[in-house]
Every structure is written in C-alpha cells, then in structure tokens.
Design a protein around this motif. Structure first.
Motif, PDB file in Angstrom:
ATOM      1  N   GLU A 215       0.832  -1.213   0.000  1.00 41.89           N
ATOM      2  CA  GLU A 215       0.000   0.000   0.000  1.00 41.89           C
ATOM      3  C   GLU A 215       0.862   1.257   0.000  1.00 41.89           C
ATOM      4  OE1 GLU A 215      -4.146  -1.230   2.302  1.00 41.89           O
ATOM      5  OE2 GLU A 215      -2.497  -0.324   3.434  1.00 41.89           O
ATOM      6  N   ASN A 216       1.905   1.264   0.832  1.00 42.37           N
ATOM      7  CA  ASN A 216       2.767   2.447   0.905  1.00 42.37           C
ATOM      8  C   ASN A 216       3.510   2.672  -0.408  1.00 42.37           C
ATOM      9  OD1 ASN A 216       1.930   2.835   3.493  1.00 42.37           O
ATOM     10  ND2 ASN A 216       3.831   2.183   4.469  1.00 42.37           N
ATOM     11  N   LEU A 217       4.038   1.583  -1.000  1.00 40.70           N
ATOM     12  CA  LEU A 217       4.784   1.723  -2.260  1.00 40.70           C
ATOM     13  C   LEU A 217       3.852   2.152  -3.386  1.00 40.70           C
ATOM     14  CD1 LEU A 217       7.222  -1.338  -2.156  1.00 40.70           C
ATOM     15  CD2 LEU A 217       7.710   1.041  -1.602  1.00 40.70           C
ATOM     16  N   GLY A 219       0.922   3.686  -3.048  1.00 39.73           N
ATOM     17  CA  GLY A 219       0.475   5.057  -2.755  1.00 39.73           C
ATOM     18  C   GLY A 219       1.499   6.068  -3.250  1.00 39.73           C
ATOM     19  N   ASN A 220       2.777   5.803  -3.002  1.00 44.96           N
ATOM     20  CA  ASN A 220       3.842   6.703  -3.472  1.00 44.96           C
ATOM     21  C   ASN A 220       3.869   6.757  -4.994  1.00 44.96           C
ATOM     22  OD1 ASN A 220       4.707   7.332  -0.934  1.00 44.96           O
ATOM     23  ND2 ASN A 220       6.485   5.973  -0.957  1.00 44.96           N
ATOM     24  N   SER A 221       3.829   5.575  -5.626  1.00 44.36           N
ATOM     25  CA  SER A 221       3.912   5.523  -7.093  1.00 44.36           C
ATOM     26  C   SER A 221       2.804   6.364  -7.710  1.00 44.36           C
ATOM     27  CB  SER A 221       3.792   4.098  -7.599  1.00 44.36           C
ATOM     28  OG  SER A 221       4.986   3.423  -7.330  1.00 44.36           O
ATOM     29  N   ILE A 222       1.602   6.249  -7.156  1.00 49.83           N
ATOM     30  CA  ILE A 222       0.471   7.008  -7.705  1.00 49.83           C
ATOM     31  C   ILE A 222       0.668   8.500  -7.424  1.00 49.83           C
ATOM     32  CG2 ILE A 222      -2.016   7.409  -7.480  1.00 49.83           C
ATOM     33  CD1 ILE A 222      -2.200   4.332  -6.834  1.00 49.83           C
ATOM     34  N   LYS A 223       1.033   8.802  -6.166  1.00 49.03           N
ATOM     35  CA  LYS A 223       1.191  10.203  -5.756  1.00 49.03           C
ATOM     36  C   LYS A 223       2.264  10.913  -6.583  1.00 49.03           C
ATOM     37  CE  LYS A 223       2.818  10.861  -1.492  1.00 49.03           C
ATOM     38  NZ  LYS A 223       2.791  11.040  -0.028  1.00 49.03           N
ATOM     39  N   PHE A 224       3.397  10.233  -6.833  1.00 49.35           N
ATOM     40  CA  PHE A 224       4.521  10.885  -7.506  1.00 49.35           C
ATOM     41  C   PHE A 224       4.542  10.656  -9.025  1.00 49.35           C
ATOM     42  CE2 PHE A 224       5.980  10.389  -3.059  1.00 49.35           C
ATOM     43  CZ  PHE A 224       6.166  11.731  -2.764  1.00 49.35           C
ATOM     44  N   LEU A 285       6.643   8.908   6.338  1.00 49.84           N
ATOM     45  CA  LEU A 285       6.800   7.703   7.160  1.00 49.84           C
ATOM     46  C   LEU A 285       6.624   6.397   6.390  1.00 49.84           C
ATOM     47  CD1 LEU A 285       5.078   8.621  10.532  1.00 49.84           C
ATOM     48  CD2 LEU A 285       7.507   8.371  10.037  1.00 49.84           C
ATOM     49  N   GLY A 286       5.968   6.471   5.216  1.00 52.77           N
ATOM     50  CA  GLY A 286       5.622   5.254   4.477  1.00 52.77           C
ATOM     51  C   GLY A 286       6.797   4.331   4.197  1.00 52.77           C
ATOM     52  N   LEU A 287       7.883   4.888   3.702  1.00 56.34           N
ATOM     53  CA  LEU A 287       9.026   4.036   3.336  1.00 56.34           C
ATOM     54  C   LEU A 287       9.764   3.509   4.558  1.00 56.34           C
ATOM     55  CD1 LEU A 287      10.562   5.884   0.253  1.00 56.34           C
ATOM     56  CD2 LEU A 287       9.194   3.794   0.292  1.00 56.34           C
TER      57      LEU A 287
HETATM   58 MG   LIG Z   1       4.453   7.555   1.197  1.00 59.68          MG
END
Ligand SMILES: [Mg+2]
Ligand SMILES: Nc1ncnc2c1ncn2[C@@H]1O[C@H](COP(=O)(O)OP(=O)(O)OP(=O)(O)O)[C@@H](O)[C@H]1O
Length: 320
Positions: A215-217, A219-224, A285-287
């Motif tokens: 989920e964190n990875l 979420g980042n991929s989508i966000k960035f 904090l995700g990573l």
């Molecule tokens: Mg994140």
C-alpha cells in the motif's frame, strides 16, 4: 711532549663528550619512547593510560601534562556517555508520547468517519447534491488524517516494541489486485494506467504487514506519477545460492530521486521536498515503515531512479 700531551687531553675530552652525549641521548630516547607508546595506546582507545616518569625534570613535566590530558579526555567521555543515555531516554519518551497522542487522536477520528459514513448513506435523511459533495470532501480529508495518524502509531509502536510477525501463505496477486482496487479513485483522477505481471502468485509472510508495504509503495507511485503515465507492478521468484527469494517491483514515471537521497528516503520523516509549500501530502513515514517490515522478514528494500523512472524493489527469502 707538550703538543703530544695537549692532543691526548683533547682526544680524551672528545671521547668523554661522545660517551656523555650517547648516554644523554639514550635517556631522552627512552623517555620519548614511553610517551610515544602511550600516545599510540590512547589513539587506539585506551584512555585509562597513565605514564610515570620520576626524573624531576622536563620529562616528568611532560608525563604530568600527558596524564592531565588523558584525565580530561576520560572526563569528557564520561560526560558524553551520560548525555547519550539521557538522549536515549528522551527519545523513548518522545516515541511514547507519539504513540499515546496518535492513539488518542484515532478514537474521535474513527467516530467522526463513522458518522460521515452514516450520513452519506442517507440514514439521517436524504441529501441534496451540495451536501453529498461536502460530505465526500469531509470523508476524504478525515481518511487522509486517519492514514497519517495510523503511520505515526505504527512507527512508534515498531520503535518501542519491534515487529511481531505471523507468517502465512499469502495469495499476493489477489492482495495486490485488492489494493489496486482501493486506489481506483486516485488512479482514475490522474489518468494512470497500471500494468501488472504476476510471475509469482504466492508469498510466505505476515499478511497485514505485507499489505502495508505494498500500500505504501503503491500510494507513493500514484502520488509521484506524472499525469497519464504508466505504473508497472511485477512479482517474481529468484533462486540464489540454494535460497528462494520472492521479488516485488513497482515503477512509475515522474520526478527523479537524486542519487544521494535514494537511501535517505527510507529514514523516518525524510522527504526529498521537505518545504511546507510542497506539492504532495504525507509526513515521510511510508518508506520507513516499509523498510522496518521488510527487514523484520529478513528481506531487503531499495530504490532506483533515473531519467524520471523510479523503481522500488523488495526481496523476501522463502526458504530453500
Ligand atoms: Mg508515502
Ligand atoms: N515513487 C516515487 N517517486 C519519487 N519520489 C518518491 C517516490 N516514492 C517516494 N519518494 C520520495 O521519498 C519520500 C519519502 O517517502 P515516504 O513514503 O516515506 O513519505 P511520504 O510519501 O512523503 O509520506 P507518507 O508516506 O508518510 O504519507 C517522499 O516524500 C518522496 O520525496
């Protein structure tokens, strides 16, 4: 005869001076060797070193000055150690505070989300389109707050207690599909395309924790991601030195992470753009959570980024 006598006396004086010079030089070399040996031992970390030279001259002064210096160093080390202990204590108190505060914040937040949910389902009367739209915004913001508070709680819990794993066989393709489905609104909004390839469909690991990592990875991929680009997700199995590894890979197009920050982004609260005016939400904090979880599984997680293509990988050993 007088000349001969003078020469003989001159020679004996010369001989005597040479002998005296040799004795003096041996004495000097001896004392210097003691001091230089002690200096070397101190450089190697033996700060308890004391040298004794009782000659009543400059050598004794030198030895005393040396001992005074090492005593000072010992004092400073004691102070530093006390300071380190104090800092460790305060760090634990701060983490404890973070854990308590995030726990306290969750209760009213969960209740608020519950009520919004109830109203959205029109269980408190029918809603006009404006009201529906407003409630939708409230819910999205509450959920974002909830996610960040959950991350704070996780990070503080993992720091204080470590991670307890309950390994089981996970259908990873199903888990990923499920996570992708939950991100549908963000993916659609940005016009992203997700390409998947599951060469490996199962994984042994702690399901809740692996879900958090993916989920964190994701979420980042989508966000960035830059709008209207492609995200690729792949799973695989690799055999290396009689050991099987589960491999996960996710790539997206967007900003390149500078080489010198590829490791730092895994530190808690570290963000490439840490200005308050930054474009993307999140607290960094995700990573760090993902790294804690993967390392608890004896695995490895890392990032590569070049020419706008950023890829995150993780490996988890799966036995022989
Ligand atoms: Mg994140
Ligand atoms: N796919 C990516 N592309 C570009 N940069 C990224 C990507 N993933 C992470 N980063 C960088 O790493 C930083 C840390 O990521 P991390 O997930 O820990 O925090 P965050 O996403 O900023 O906040 P949070 O995860 O707490 O919501 C990000 O702020 C960003 O600078």
């Amino acid at each position: 005869n007088v000349v001969k006598g003078s020469i003989a006396m001159g020679l004996s004086m010369l001989l005597l001076s040479v002998v005296l010079a040799v004795i003096a030089s041996n004495r000097i070399t001896g004392h210097l060797a003691v001091v230089s040996k002690a200096a070397k031992e101190i450089a190697e970390g033996d700060f308890g070193k004391v040298i004794t030279i009782k000659t009543g001259d400059e050598f004794e002064d030198l030895a005393n000055a040396f001992n005074f210096m090492t005593e000072k160093i010992r004092g400073n080390i004691r102070e530093l150690n006390n300071l380190i202990e104090e800092l460790k204590k305060r760090d634990i108190q701060k983490t404890q505070f973070l854990a308590n505060i995030s726990h306290e914040l969750r209760t009213p937040l969960t209740a608020s989300i519950g009520y919004v949910d109830y109203m959205e389902k029109e269980k408190m009367g029918s809603l006009n389109p404006d009201q529906k739209h407003s409630l939708e915004i409230i819910r999205r913001n509450l959920e974002r707050l909830n996610k960040e508070i959950h991350s704070l709680l996780l990070v503080s819990k993992y720091t204080l207690e470590g991670i307890k794993l309950n390994p089981e066989k996970i259908d990873i393709s199903e888990l990923i599909e499920n996570i992708i489905k939950n991100f549908t609104p963000e993916v659609t909004l940005k016009g992203l395309v997700i390409k998947k390839s599951f060469a490996q469909k199962t994984l042994t690991g702690d399901k809740d924790n692996i879900r958090t990592v993916v989920e964190n990875l994701m979420g980042n991929s989508i966000k960035f991601s830059a709008p209207a680009t492609v995200i690729t997700i792949a799973t695989d199995i690799e055999n290396k030195e009689n050991q099987k590894y589960f491999k996960f890979k996710i790539s997206n197009y967007g900003a390149t992470i500078p080489e010198d920050q590829l490791r730092k982004i895994f530190e808690p609260f570290y963000q490439v753009d840490a200005t308050t005016s930054r474009k993307y939400g999140g607290i960094g904090l995700g990573l760090s959570i993902a790294q804690n979880i993967i390392e608890a599984h004896q695995g490895k997680i890392w990032a590569e980024s070049k020419d706008g293509l950023t890829t995150f990988y993780f490996f988890i050993p799966q036995g022989g």
